[in-house]
Design a protein around this motif. Sequence first.
Motif, mmCIF file in Angstrom:
data_model
loop_
_atom_site.group_PDB
_atom_site.id
_atom_site.type_symbol
_atom_site.label_atom_id
_atom_site.label_comp_id
_atom_site.label_asym_id
_atom_site.label_seq_id
_atom_site.Cartn_x
_atom_site.Cartn_y
_atom_site.Cartn_z
ATOM 1 N N TRP A 14 0.551 10.793 2.591
ATOM 2 C CA TRP A 14 1.972 11.162 2.771
ATOM 3 C C TRP A 14 2.471 9.806 0.897
ATOM 4 O O TRP A 14 3.024 10.780 0.370
ATOM 5 N N ARG A 18 4.093 11.848 -2.550
ATOM 6 C CA ARG A 18 5.410 11.325 -3.231
ATOM 7 C C ARG A 18 4.943 10.762 -4.831
ATOM 8 O O ARG A 18 5.658 11.393 -5.197
ATOM 9 N N GLN A 40 18.113 15.833 -3.401
ATOM 10 C CA GLN A 40 17.599 15.868 -1.850
ATOM 11 C C GLN A 40 16.320 16.247 -1.624
ATOM 12 O O GLN A 40 15.941 15.354 -0.644
ATOM 13 N N ALA A 43 14.729 12.571 -1.468
ATOM 14 C CA ALA A 43 15.178 11.786 0.004
ATOM 15 C C ALA A 43 14.786 12.118 1.392
ATOM 16 O O ALA A 43 14.302 11.829 2.404
ATOM 17 N N ALA A 44 14.538 13.751 1.071
ATOM 18 C CA ALA A 44 13.449 14.233 2.135
ATOM 19 C C ALA A 44 12.597 13.465 2.707
ATOM 20 O O ALA A 44 11.658 13.763 3.786
ATOM 21 N N GLU A 46 11.107 11.040 1.668
ATOM 22 C CA GLU A 46 10.926 9.686 1.702
ATOM 23 C C GLU A 46 11.770 9.755 3.288
ATOM 24 O O GLU A 46 10.840 8.199 4.338
ATOM 25 N N GLU A 47 12.313 10.012 3.793
ATOM 26 C CA GLU A 47 12.940 9.346 4.980
ATOM 27 C C GLU A 47 11.699 10.136 5.743
ATOM 28 O O GLU A 47 11.062 9.170 7.300
ATOM 29 N N ALA A 48 11.100 11.516 5.528
ATOM 30 C CA ALA A 48 9.894 11.997 6.315
ATOM 31 C C ALA A 48 8.599 10.701 5.999
ATOM 32 O O ALA A 48 8.205 10.617 7.606
ATOM 33 N N GLN A 50 8.994 7.417 6.400
ATOM 34 C CA GLN A 50 9.725 6.238 7.567
ATOM 35 C C GLN A 50 9.111 6.613 8.220
ATOM 36 O O GLN A 50 9.300 5.701 9.408
ATOM 37 N N ARG A 51 9.079 8.295 8.643
ATOM 38 C CA ARG A 51 9.579 8.298 10.259
ATOM 39 C C ARG A 51 7.578 8.750 11.114
ATOM 40 O O ARG A 51 6.995 8.394 12.168
ATOM 41 N N LYS A 54 1.769 6.814 7.584
ATOM 42 C CA LYS A 54 1.453 7.123 5.708
ATOM 43 C C LYS A 54 0.248 7.910 5.425
ATOM 44 O O LYS A 54 -0.014 7.911 4.987
#
Length: 72
Positions: A14, A18, A40, A43-44, A46-48, A50-51, A54
């Motif tokens: 990940w 990024r 967008q 942001a998507a 970076e959101e993924a 977090q879930r 890594k």
Amino acid sequence: VRLAQRTFYQAVTWAVARQMAGARARCPQLAVLPDELYAQGLAALEEAMQREDKEELLGSEFCLVEVTAERG
């Protein structure tokens, strides 16, 4: 006419995904995206991140198509 197609695959983490997405100026496909759409997408991503784990590997592939034509 000759057509050659090659597909390359390399798994990335990940963090590497990024880093690659952040290098917008070096990637013609990202450079042509409208700023809003690019933001967008980041942001998507970076959101993924977090879930997900890594250190998990993500599939990363690209296809190169070469077309050659010769006059007789």
